[in-house]
Design a protein around this motif. Sequence first.
Motif, PDB file in Angstrom:
ATOM      1  N   TYR A  88       0.832  -1.215   0.000  1.00 53.23           N
ATOM      2  CA  TYR A  88       0.000   0.000   0.000  1.00 53.23           C
ATOM      3  C   TYR A  88       0.856   1.250   0.000  1.00 53.23           C
ATOM      4  N   PRO A  89       0.339   2.353  -0.467  1.00 57.70           N
ATOM      5  CA  PRO A  89      -0.946   2.498  -1.145  1.00 57.70           C
ATOM      6  C   PRO A  89      -0.809   2.175  -2.621  1.00 57.70           C
ATOM      7  N   TYR A  90      -1.926   1.868  -3.238  1.00 60.33           N
ATOM      8  CA  TYR A  90      -1.921   1.689  -4.690  1.00 60.33           C
ATOM      9  C   TYR A  90      -3.268   2.124  -5.261  1.00 60.33           C
ATOM     10  N   LEU A  91      -3.285   2.311  -6.573  1.00 68.17           N
ATOM     11  CA  LEU A  91      -4.539   2.661  -7.242  1.00 68.17           C
ATOM     12  C   LEU A  91      -5.054   1.418  -7.957  1.00 68.17           C
ATOM     13  N   LEU A  92      -6.298   1.082  -7.663  1.00 69.32           N
ATOM     14  CA  LEU A  92      -6.925  -0.055  -8.358  1.00 69.32           C
ATOM     15  C   LEU A  92      -7.892   0.510  -9.389  1.00 69.32           C
ATOM     16  N   VAL A  93      -7.681   0.123 -10.629  1.00 67.49           N
ATOM     17  CA  VAL A  93      -8.562   0.595 -11.700  1.00 67.49           C
ATOM     18  C   VAL A  93      -9.328  -0.608 -12.236  1.00 67.49           C
ATOM     19  N   ASN A  94     -10.608  -0.634 -11.956  1.00 62.27           N
ATOM     20  CA  ASN A  94     -11.396  -1.782 -12.408  1.00 62.27           C
ATOM     21  C   ASN A  94     -12.171  -1.407 -13.670  1.00 62.27           C
ATOM     22  N   ILE A  95     -11.787  -2.033 -14.770  1.00 63.04           N
ATOM     23  CA  ILE A  95     -12.415  -1.703 -16.051  1.00 63.04           C
ATOM     24  C   ILE A  95     -13.433  -2.779 -16.382  1.00 63.04           C
ATOM     25  N   GLY A  96     -14.647  -2.533 -15.942  1.00 65.99           N
ATOM     26  CA  GLY A  96     -15.750  -3.428 -16.253  1.00 65.99           C
ATOM     27  C   GLY A  96     -16.585  -2.774 -17.349  1.00 65.99           C
ATOM     28  N   SER A  97     -17.905  -2.748 -17.166  1.00 64.97           N
ATOM     29  CA  SER A  97     -18.752  -2.017 -18.115  1.00 64.97           C
ATOM     30  C   SER A  97     -18.367  -0.551 -18.040  1.00 64.97           C
ATOM     31  N   GLY A  98     -18.322  -0.027 -16.825  1.00 63.10           N
ATOM     32  CA  GLY A  98     -17.769   1.303 -16.571  1.00 63.10           C
ATOM     33  C   GLY A  98     -16.463   1.128 -15.806  1.00 63.10           C
ATOM     34  N   VAL A  99     -15.873   2.254 -15.401  1.00 62.32           N
ATOM     35  CA  VAL A  99     -14.558   2.174 -14.758  1.00 62.32           C
ATOM     36  C   VAL A  99     -14.592   2.817 -13.376  1.00 62.32           C
ATOM     37  N   SER A 100     -14.071   2.082 -12.392  1.00 63.23           N
ATOM     38  CA  SER A 100     -13.921   2.649 -11.047  1.00 63.23           C
ATOM     39  C   SER A 100     -12.453   2.739 -10.702  1.00 63.23           C
ATOM     40  N   MET A 101     -12.073   3.858 -10.071  1.00 60.18           N
ATOM     41  CA  MET A 101     -10.685   4.026  -9.638  1.00 60.18           C
ATOM     42  C   MET A 101     -10.681   4.151  -8.120  1.00 60.18           C
ATOM     43  N   ILE A 102      -9.949   3.260  -7.492  1.00 59.26           N
ATOM     44  CA  ILE A 102     -10.016   3.153  -6.039  1.00 59.26           C
ATOM     45  C   ILE A 102      -8.623   3.263  -5.447  1.00 59.26           C
ATOM     46  N   LYS A 103      -8.476   4.197  -4.520  1.00 59.29           N
ATOM     47  CA  LYS A 103      -7.197   4.312  -3.794  1.00 59.29           C
ATOM     48  C   LYS A 103      -7.253   3.327  -2.639  1.00 59.29           C
ATOM     49  N   VAL A 104      -6.280   2.416  -2.618  1.00 54.97           N
ATOM     50  CA  VAL A 104      -6.300   1.378  -1.577  1.00 54.97           C
ATOM     51  C   VAL A 104      -5.149   1.634  -0.608  1.00 54.97           C
ATOM     52  N   ASP A 105      -5.513   1.759   0.671  1.00 49.76           N
ATOM     53  CA  ASP A 105      -4.503   2.050   1.699  1.00 49.76           C
ATOM     54  C   ASP A 105      -4.251   0.900   2.653  1.00 49.76           C
ATOM     55  N   GLY A 106      -5.044  -0.147   2.557  1.00 50.59           N
ATOM     56  CA  GLY A 106      -4.856  -1.281   3.460  1.00 50.59           C
ATOM     57  C   GLY A 106      -6.031  -2.232   3.332  1.00 50.59           C
ATOM     58  N   ASP A 107      -6.051  -3.247   4.178  1.00 44.09           N
ATOM     59  CA  ASP A 107      -7.179  -4.184   4.194  1.00 44.09           C
ATOM     60  C   ASP A 107      -8.428  -3.428   4.620  1.00 44.09           C
ATOM     61  N   GLY A 108      -9.385  -3.347   3.735  1.00 42.37           N
ATOM     62  CA  GLY A 108     -10.634  -2.652   4.062  1.00 42.37           C
ATOM     63  C   GLY A 108     -10.485  -1.140   4.138  1.00 42.37           C
ATOM     64  N   LYS A 109      -9.319  -0.636   3.801  1.00 40.01           N
ATOM     65  CA  LYS A 109      -9.111   0.832   3.845  1.00 40.01           C
ATOM     66  C   LYS A 109      -8.975   1.338   2.419  1.00 40.01           C
ATOM     67  N   PHE A 110     -10.005   1.978   1.941  1.00 37.31           N
ATOM     68  CA  PHE A 110      -9.970   2.420   0.549  1.00 37.31           C
ATOM     69  C   PHE A 110     -10.945   3.570   0.340  1.00 37.31           C
ATOM     70  N   GLU A 111     -10.759   4.246  -0.815  1.00 41.04           N
ATOM     71  CA  GLU A 111     -11.687   5.298  -1.218  1.00 41.04           C
ATOM     72  C   GLU A 111     -11.823   5.260  -2.738  1.00 41.04           C
ATOM     73  N   ARG A 112     -13.053   5.270  -3.210  1.00 41.66           N
ATOM     74  CA  ARG A 112     -13.240   5.350  -4.668  1.00 41.66           C
ATOM     75  C   ARG A 112     -13.034   6.808  -5.055  1.00 41.66           C
ATOM     76  N   VAL A 113     -11.935   7.082  -5.745  1.00 43.48           N
ATOM     77  CA  VAL A 113     -11.559   8.470  -5.980  1.00 43.48           C
ATOM     78  C   VAL A 113     -12.018   8.997  -7.333  1.00 43.48           C
ATOM     79  N   SER A 114     -12.338   8.089  -8.247  1.00 43.31           N
ATOM     80  CA  SER A 114     -12.782   8.554  -9.561  1.00 43.31           C
ATOM     81  C   SER A 114     -13.401   7.409 -10.353  1.00 43.31           C
ATOM     82  N   GLY A 115     -13.883   7.767 -11.510  1.00 44.57           N
ATOM     83  CA  GLY A 115     -14.456   6.753 -12.393  1.00 44.57           C
ATOM     84  C   GLY A 115     -14.747   7.379 -13.745  1.00 44.57           C
ATOM     85  N   THR A 116     -15.033   6.558 -14.700  1.00 38.11           N
ATOM     86  CA  THR A 116     -15.457   7.080 -15.999  1.00 38.11           C
ATOM     87  C   THR A 116     -16.436   6.091 -16.644  1.00 38.11           C
TER      88      THR A 116
END
Length: 412
Positions: free
Chosen positions: A176-204
Amino acid sequence: MDHLAHVSNQPNTQPQSQISHLALDIGGSLIKLVYFCRYDDSCRDDDELRSQNESLGSKSDNSRPVLGGKLHFAKFETSKINDCLEFIHSMKLHLGGFHDCTAPSSDKIFIKATGGGAYKFADLFKEKLSVSLDKEDEMECLVTGANFLLKAVHQEAFTYLDGQKEFAQIDPNDLYPYLLVNIGSGVSMIKVDGDGKFERVSGTSLGGGTFWGLGRLLTKCKNFDELLELSHQGNNRVIDMLVGDIYGGTDYAKIGLSATTIASSFGKAISDNKELVDYKPEDISRSLLRMISNNIGQISYLNALRFGLKRIFFAGFFIRGHAYTMDTISVAVNFWSKGEAEAMFLRHEGFLGALGAFMSYEKQCLDGLTVNKIPQRFPISVSSAGNKIYCSMNGKSNGNGNESIECTVYGT
Ligand SMILES: Nc1ncnc2c1ncn2[C@@H]1O[C@H](COP(=O)(O)OP(=O)(O)O)[C@@H](O)[C@H]1O
Ligand SMILES: CC(C)(COP(=O)(O)O)[C@@H](O)C(=O)NCCC(=O)O
């Protein structure tokens, strides 16, 4: 039955009683399934697994039995949910849920599920399989799944640049920390700081659904893989307007743009005086893939910059282990960050949410397991020492993330 992929070698030959803990991620495009299948001789003390345990840095506990087995993965198109229900029914996977001991009517079976479809299709699951979906938050599941894969699965993350795939050494203590970018139908960008510690910071909203939706309309391709395959043979310069097209063949060096940089995706179509039929589907597919991948790479980098994150992990089934997609995303991240940030990909790219839902069984009262009344509880979690679940990949990657994961679980 038209199920797209499953990973067990021969799932239909497995004794039904060995299968347990089905978890679902029902997304806008695809339904992902994860389930655990025990080996026949799974309740044993296994020296090899104990030494694996020790090599992971955790202490073995000789007093607890070991459940050996595999995590299996499968996916279906969400539009073909009836095939998925049929698959679950035929494999009796729906019996691999849990009884809520605290609920008034404890004969109800609950299946862990995440994604929008866990809400949308809850009644359908009740009607067809007589199970209730126990909903888990999608972002939370993505993060849990990513942390699990990155900490527990050998050679899960890799970089891909100029056709070179390199597995990354991930130190679980320095993740940690890292950025997780999940590209599904839409896109979520999540800042991950630890186990269960995260914030969805953006998306498109320009994501995998956009590529497949526009691609289907523009090329008449019948399935996603066909569209992806087409892009291999295409040339985006036929449709994209390049800097050189605007600048008479030269670079715009002063602002760092080479003549071959795309100035405007699909921009040539405004002046070519051509109709859609005049463009080759493979060129359209290539331009579309670059447009979507570049855009996601750029927004991801900007978010990484915003929070000072060096590592960006890209996941979601849009990637599909596809070389050109990964290359384009990597180049975009590299280009915009001037080499400061790095794009990484995951072998089980599309199953993060489903794995996260699977992990959430840990939270439940599992004494009343419905499958063969397995006497052991099922403490699935990946602590930083990785001392409850051990994984090694079974077989070589085929780029689809479809391998089963061998795993061992301590019963308590
Ligand atoms: N067989 C497929 N059918 C449809 N889309 C696919 C397929 N394989 C990969 N994709 C791509 O993956 C995207 C869905 O990714 P996924 O991570 O499953 O997201 P979601 O949870 O929104 O369904 C689709 O929008 C499409 O771009
Ligand atoms: C709404 C979603 C979280 C649903 O997840 P999905 O099924 O696409 O995997 C996702 O599509 C998304 O983050 N869309 C982008 C919305 C936005 O931030 O503009």
